[in-house]
Structures are given as C-alpha cells and as structure tokens.
Design a protein around this motif. Sequence first.
Motif, mmCIF file in Angstrom:
data_model
loop_
_atom_site.group_PDB
_atom_site.id
_atom_site.type_symbol
_atom_site.label_atom_id
_atom_site.label_comp_id
_atom_site.label_asym_id
_atom_site.label_seq_id
_atom_site.Cartn_x
_atom_site.Cartn_y
_atom_site.Cartn_z
ATOM 1 N N THR A 26 0.822 -1.204 0.000
ATOM 2 C CA THR A 26 0.000 0.000 0.000
ATOM 3 C C THR A 26 0.859 1.259 0.000
ATOM 4 O OG1 THR A 26 -0.209 -0.193 2.417
ATOM 5 C CG2 THR A 26 -1.993 -1.063 1.079
ATOM 6 N N ARG A 27 1.995 1.234 0.703
ATOM 7 C CA ARG A 27 2.898 2.390 0.678
ATOM 8 C C ARG A 27 3.508 2.573 -0.706
ATOM 9 N NH1 ARG A 27 4.072 0.807 6.134
ATOM 10 N NH2 ARG A 27 5.661 -0.656 5.434
ATOM 11 N N THR A 28 3.891 1.461 -1.334
ATOM 12 C CA THR A 28 4.482 1.524 -2.671
ATOM 13 C C THR A 28 3.459 1.995 -3.688
ATOM 14 O OG1 THR A 28 5.969 -0.306 -2.114
ATOM 15 C CG2 THR A 28 5.669 0.179 -4.454
ATOM 16 N N ALA A 29 2.207 1.585 -3.504
ATOM 17 C CA ALA A 29 1.157 1.975 -4.445
ATOM 18 C C ALA A 29 0.973 3.481 -4.493
ATOM 19 C CB ALA A 29 -0.154 1.295 -4.067
ATOM 20 N N GLY A 30 1.271 4.163 -3.389
ATOM 21 C CA GLY A 30 1.101 5.608 -3.352
ATOM 22 C C GLY A 30 2.153 6.389 -4.104
ATOM 23 N N VAL A 31 3.160 5.712 -4.659
ATOM 24 C CA VAL A 31 4.230 6.405 -5.379
ATOM 25 C C VAL A 31 3.718 7.045 -6.658
ATOM 26 C CG1 VAL A 31 6.404 6.070 -6.615
ATOM 27 C CG2 VAL A 31 6.055 4.987 -4.389
ATOM 28 N N SER A 32 2.902 6.334 -7.405
ATOM 29 C CA SER A 32 2.382 6.868 -8.666
ATOM 30 C C SER A 32 1.079 6.165 -9.002
ATOM 31 C CB SER A 32 3.383 6.645 -9.815
ATOM 32 O OG SER A 32 3.493 5.256 -10.120
ATOM 33 N N PHE A 33 0.311 6.788 -9.877
ATOM 34 C CA PHE A 33 -0.956 6.186 -10.293
ATOM 35 C C PHE A 33 -0.717 4.868 -11.027
ATOM 36 C CE2 PHE A 33 -4.372 5.632 -13.433
ATOM 37 C CZ PHE A 33 -5.451 5.520 -12.561
ATOM 38 N N GLU A 34 0.358 4.807 -11.818
ATOM 39 C CA GLU A 34 0.664 3.576 -12.553
ATOM 40 C C GLU A 34 0.903 2.416 -11.586
ATOM 41 O OE1 GLU A 34 3.912 1.813 -15.806
ATOM 42 O OE2 GLU A 34 4.177 3.798 -14.920
ATOM 43 N N TRP A 35 1.713 2.653 -10.556
ATOM 44 C CA TRP A 35 1.970 1.600 -9.578
ATOM 45 C C TRP A 35 0.713 1.253 -8.805
ATOM 46 C CZ3 TRP A 35 7.371 2.120 -6.819
ATOM 47 C CH2 TRP A 35 8.376 1.968 -7.793
ATOM 48 N N TRP A 36 -0.061 2.282 -8.469
ATOM 49 C CA TRP A 36 -1.308 2.035 -7.739
ATOM 50 C C TRP A 36 -2.222 1.104 -8.537
ATOM 51 C CZ3 TRP A 36 -3.016 3.281 -2.933
ATOM 52 C CH2 TRP A 36 -4.377 3.086 -2.673
ATOM 53 N N THR A 37 -2.336 1.397 -9.829
ATOM 54 C CA THR A 37 -3.187 0.576 -10.686
ATOM 55 C C THR A 37 -2.679 -0.862 -10.761
ATOM 56 O OG1 THR A 37 -3.726 2.512 -12.029
ATOM 57 C CG2 THR A 37 -4.167 0.356 -12.996
ATOM 58 N N MET A 38 -1.374 -1.020 -10.932
ATOM 59 C CA MET A 38 -0.805 -2.370 -11.022
ATOM 60 C C MET A 38 -0.994 -3.151 -9.727
ATOM 61 S SD MET A 38 2.707 -2.159 -13.282
ATOM 62 C CE MET A 38 3.490 -0.853 -12.336
ATOM 63 N N ILE A 39 -0.757 -2.496 -8.605
ATOM 64 C CA ILE A 39 -0.825 -3.196 -7.320
ATOM 65 C C ILE A 39 -2.261 -3.515 -6.936
ATOM 66 C CG2 ILE A 39 -0.484 -2.875 -4.833
ATOM 67 C CD1 ILE A 39 2.142 -1.450 -5.505
ATOM 68 N N MET A 40 -3.150 -2.551 -7.061
ATOM 69 C CA MET A 40 -4.522 -2.765 -6.630
ATOM 70 C C MET A 40 -5.292 -3.696 -7.554
ATOM 71 S SD MET A 40 -4.913 -1.501 -3.772
ATOM 72 C CE MET A 40 -3.842 -0.541 -2.717
ATOM 73 N N ARG A 41 -4.820 -3.845 -8.791
ATOM 74 C CA ARG A 41 -5.484 -4.755 -9.713
ATOM 75 C C ARG A 41 -4.737 -6.070 -9.872
ATOM 76 N NH1 ARG A 41 -7.296 -0.573 -14.597
ATOM 77 N NH2 ARG A 41 -8.736 0.660 -13.314
ATOM 78 N N GLY A 42 -3.622 -6.202 -9.164
ATOM 79 C CA GLY A 42 -2.845 -7.433 -9.265
ATOM 80 C C GLY A 42 -3.563 -8.613 -8.634
ATOM 81 N N SER A 43 -3.550 -9.743 -9.288
ATOM 82 C CA SER A 43 -4.268 -10.926 -8.799
ATOM 83 C C SER A 43 -3.692 -11.447 -7.492
ATOM 84 C CB SER A 43 -4.238 -12.034 -9.861
ATOM 85 O OG SER A 43 -2.892 -12.391 -10.167
#
Length: 204
Positions: A26-43
Amino acid sequence: QLNSEMDVSSVLWFEGFRFLDKDDLTRTAGVSFEWWTMIMRGSYLKELEWDDLNLSGIGSLYQFIPLKMFGALMHLNMALTNISNHHFQQIMRNAPNFEFLEIPYCENLAQSSIFHIKSALPYLGHVNISGNWNFTILAVASLHSSENIHMLVAHGCNFTAKELLFLIKTFESVSSGSLELETDDGYNPVPLMNMFEDELFNDL
C-alpha cells in the motif's frame, strides 16, 4: 516498440511486488498512479488476508480500491487523505467489521459523516479524529454514544471545559472512565474534570 517496453516493465514490476507484504504494497502503491493501478489490480492481492489497511497520505487514490476489499477490514488508516463525505460513508457501509478507524487530518471530511455512519459500525472501539478542525463537540458526543467505543483520540480539536462537562454529565461511559478521550496534552481530561467539577463550575 515503446508499448512492448512498457509491457516488459510492467511484468518486472509485478514480479517485484510479489515480494512485498500488504503494508509495503500500500505504501508503494502511493508512489504513482501507474503503480497504484498495477498493485490494486494485481491478482496476487487476492491471496493476502486484508484485516488492516494503511492508506495514509495517498490523496484521492483510495477511490480506485474495490469496495469489496474493505469488507473484511478491522483496521483502516485514512490519515491525510482527500476522502470525501460520499466516499467515506460508502466505505463505512461496506466495512461493518471495523474496530479501529483513523481519519485524522482529512480536510474534506465533515462531521456530519460521523452521524451517518456510526450505527453501521457496531464493533468500532478506537477512533482517531485528530486535526479535523471543523469537528465540534457534537461529533465527539455522537461517537461517545456508541456502546463499544473505548478510545477516542482528538488532538487538535478545541473543546471548552463546559463542553467536556457536558460529555461527563451526558454519557455514563465518559463519567465512569470506560471511554478514554485523549486530547493535545496526551492525557484523558475527563477524570480531571470530575475531580475539580465543583470548583470550576460552581456558578453553573
């Protein structure tokens, strides 16, 4: 060729994210929208047990979290986010198991949202509303009326002595000490109010 390079990069990031636990994710996801999208949608996120979630300081990115992810949470930290009243109430209605709720310094959040969601959270025991300058004694009183709440942190909220006395006189949980109110001084002011009530308010 550019799209191909981006695809390869995404695959590499996905593989790297697999080594992170949910807090780091969750901390890493806050770095950028691209990372947020990848992490939150990752299976692989579905394989984790989400009983707590720290979204502190992520701005408005919380909007991209599926509501179902909040369903099993017991602890949610949304400090310093841009959470709106609508989204706050929507999340609370989908997360009936909350025991810990931290919403300090959420400048877009109105205290009226507290009135609307209180009954939807029967297990809520610890609440942090610090730094929400527009919250008054009414929000505190509303939370105090919940049977299971035993700790309310309200740093930066200005309550007068008379307002604290109102809490003591109105709610047994406050006067008995079963509910603790922590203010800027880092202590529970209610017992002190009880001790000096006659001296401070003999003119009431």
